[in-house]
Design a protein around this motif. Structure first.
Motif, short mmCIF file in Angstrom:
data_model
loop_
_atom_site.label_atom_id
_atom_site.label_comp_id
_atom_site.label_asym_id
_atom_site.label_seq_id
_atom_site.Cartn_x
_atom_site.Cartn_y
_atom_site.Cartn_z
N ARG A 137 0.83 -1.21 0.00
CA ARG A 137 0.00 0.00 0.00
C ARG A 137 0.87 1.26 0.00
O ARG A 137 0.58 2.24 -0.70
N ALA A 138 1.93 1.24 0.79
CA ALA A 138 2.84 2.39 0.85
C ALA A 138 3.52 2.59 -0.50
O ALA A 138 3.64 3.72 -0.98
N TRP A 139 3.97 1.51 -1.11
CA TRP A 139 4.63 1.60 -2.41
C TRP A 139 3.68 2.12 -3.48
O TRP A 139 4.07 2.87 -4.36
N LEU A 140 2.42 1.69 -3.38
CA LEU A 140 1.41 2.16 -4.33
C LEU A 140 1.22 3.67 -4.19
O LEU A 140 1.16 4.39 -5.19
N ASP A 141 1.15 4.14 -2.96
CA ASP A 141 0.99 5.58 -2.70
C ASP A 141 2.21 6.37 -3.19
O ASP A 141 2.07 7.54 -3.58
N GLU A 142 3.38 5.74 -3.15
CA GLU A 142 4.61 6.42 -3.57
C GLU A 142 4.85 6.32 -5.08
O GLU A 142 5.84 6.84 -5.59
N GLY A 143 3.94 5.63 -5.79
CA GLY A 143 4.09 5.50 -7.23
C GLY A 143 5.07 4.42 -7.66
O GLY A 143 5.47 4.37 -8.83
N LYS A 144 5.47 3.54 -6.73
CA LYS A 144 6.41 2.48 -7.07
C LYS A 144 5.72 1.28 -7.70
O LYS A 144 6.38 0.39 -8.26
N LEU A 145 4.40 1.21 -7.59
CA LEU A 145 3.63 0.10 -8.14
C LEU A 145 2.45 0.64 -8.94
O LEU A 145 1.97 1.75 -8.72
N ASP A 146 1.98 -0.18 -9.89
CA ASP A 146 0.77 0.16 -10.65
C ASP A 146 -0.46 -0.48 -10.03
O ASP A 146 -1.57 0.04 -10.17
N ALA A 147 -0.28 -1.60 -9.38
CA ALA A 147 -1.40 -2.29 -8.72
C ALA A 147 -0.83 -3.25 -7.69
O ALA A 147 0.36 -3.59 -7.72
N ALA A 148 -1.68 -3.66 -6.76
CA ALA A 148 -1.22 -4.59 -5.72
C ALA A 148 -2.37 -5.50 -5.29
O ALA A 148 -3.53 -5.08 -5.24
N ILE A 149 -2.03 -6.75 -5.03
CA ILE A 149 -2.96 -7.71 -4.47
C ILE A 149 -2.81 -7.62 -2.96
O ILE A 149 -1.73 -7.85 -2.42
N VAL A 150 -3.88 -7.25 -2.27
CA VAL A 150 -3.78 -7.04 -0.82
C VAL A 150 -5.00 -7.60 -0.12
O VAL A 150 -6.02 -7.91 -0.74
N THR A 151 -4.88 -7.70 1.20
CA THR A 151 -6.03 -8.02 2.04
C THR A 151 -6.83 -6.74 2.23
O THR A 151 -6.29 -5.72 2.65
N ARG A 152 -8.10 -6.79 1.92
CA ARG A 152 -8.94 -5.60 1.99
C ARG A 152 -9.09 -5.12 3.44
O ARG A 152 -9.26 -5.92 4.36
N SER A 153 -9.03 -3.83 3.60
CA SER A 153 -9.20 -3.24 4.93
C SER A 153 -10.63 -3.48 5.42
O SER A 153 -11.57 -3.57 4.62
N ALA A 154 -10.77 -3.56 6.72
CA ALA A 154 -12.11 -3.79 7.31
C ALA A 154 -13.06 -2.66 6.94
O ALA A 154 -12.67 -1.50 6.89
N ASN A 155 -14.32 -3.03 6.69
CA ASN A 155 -15.37 -2.06 6.35
C ASN A 155 -14.99 -1.19 5.15
O ASN A 155 -15.30 0.00 5.11
#
Length: 279
Positions: A137-155
């Motif tokens: 998520r941090a890398w995505l915010d910094e523009g280091k990634l185009d997309a990421a597979i992650v565990t969805r945040s609650a709610n």
């Protein structure tokens, strides 16, 4: 043939224009050249090959025996040239797709996403980075990634939904759990939902435990559990055949796995929804 391979492909295209039209005048018009420029180009071609490509037949100019031989080779070379240009042009303005994926989703989720991306754009080069969801998520915010597979945040309704995963307790196949003894425990890092849920569940059920290790990769956690050092908690998707799921333990939460994208969307991420749901 060596001389043919060294020739300007444009000259061969011009030669084939004559083959199609049978006229220097018409061929010159089709390739947007003056007749004198076309004639000079054909003259140069003959000089390079040291043969006469054309001969008079009455008032008309036709291909000589050498010209007829060149025709076959020229057609093959121009076709190959056009095919090569077409294939290479597919990569024009392409940029790599930088995809993040936690290691515990590499076996079951990552291949499905890769297949969907490759189907959407076969020429795209996909670069995969395995890190925990919080890092991705941090890398995505910094523009280091185009997309990421992650565990969805609650709610949260973030991202493209990929799969649902249920937390489970796991041990190796020879491990015998004795709840009357202190339970050796290995977990993911504290930012993992299963970490806090496992600790909370054991505490509420008055089960004694010792936290042996916290791991930031699934392979490390699975190795510790497989060796019989400890039991652990992880998503069912991450459980491999060399581990067993333990029943009659405190319940663990379920999670949704999603594909999230950055603010500056990669071209692949602005296409219609990619069908990459876990079946």
């Amino acid at each position: 043939m060596d001389n043919i391979l060294n020739m300007d492909i444009d000259a061969l295209k011009s030669f084939l224009a004559f083959v199609e039209t049978g006229s220097f005048t018409r061929a010159a018009k089709q390739i947007n050249r003056t007749q004198s420029a076309f004639s000079a180009q054909m003259k140069k071609l003959e000089e390079e090959l040291s043969v006469d490509l054309f001969e008079k037949e009455g008032r008309n100019l036709v291909l000589s025996e050498a010209g007829l031989s060149l025709r076959t080779h020229a057609e093959q070379l121009v076709t190959l040239h056009n095919k090569a240009i077409k294939q290479v042009k597919r990569y024009e303005d392409k940029r790599p797709f930088r995809l993040g994926c936690p290691e515990d989703y590499n076996d079951k989720i990552l291949p499905k996403v890769i297949k969907a991306l490759q189907k959407a754009e076969p020429t795209c080069s996909i670069h995969v980075f395995s890190q925990p969801s919080v890092t991705l998520r941090a890398w995505l915010d910094e523009g280091k990634l185009d997309a990421a597979i992650v565990t969805r945040s609650a709610n949260s309704e973030e991202g493209y939904w990929l799969a649902h995963d249920q937390g489970v307790w796991v041990a190796n196949h020879h491990f015998e759990l004795d709840k009357s003894q202190t339970i050796p425990l290995a977990l993911f890092q504290t930012d993992c939902k299963y970490h806090s849920a496992a600790i909370d569940g054991l505490s509420k059920n008055a089960l004694s435990y010792q936290l042996i290790a916290c791991c930031n990769t699934a392979s490390a956690l699975r190795a510790i559990i497989h060796d019989g050092i400890a039991i652990g908690a992880m998503g069912k998707i991450s459980v491999t055949d060399n581990l067993q799921i333990i029943d009659n333990m405190p319940p663990l939460p379920s999670v949704d796995i999603v594909l999230i994208t950055g603010a500056l969307a990669h071209p692949l991420m602005v296409q219609e929804y990619l069908d990459i749901h876990e079946s």
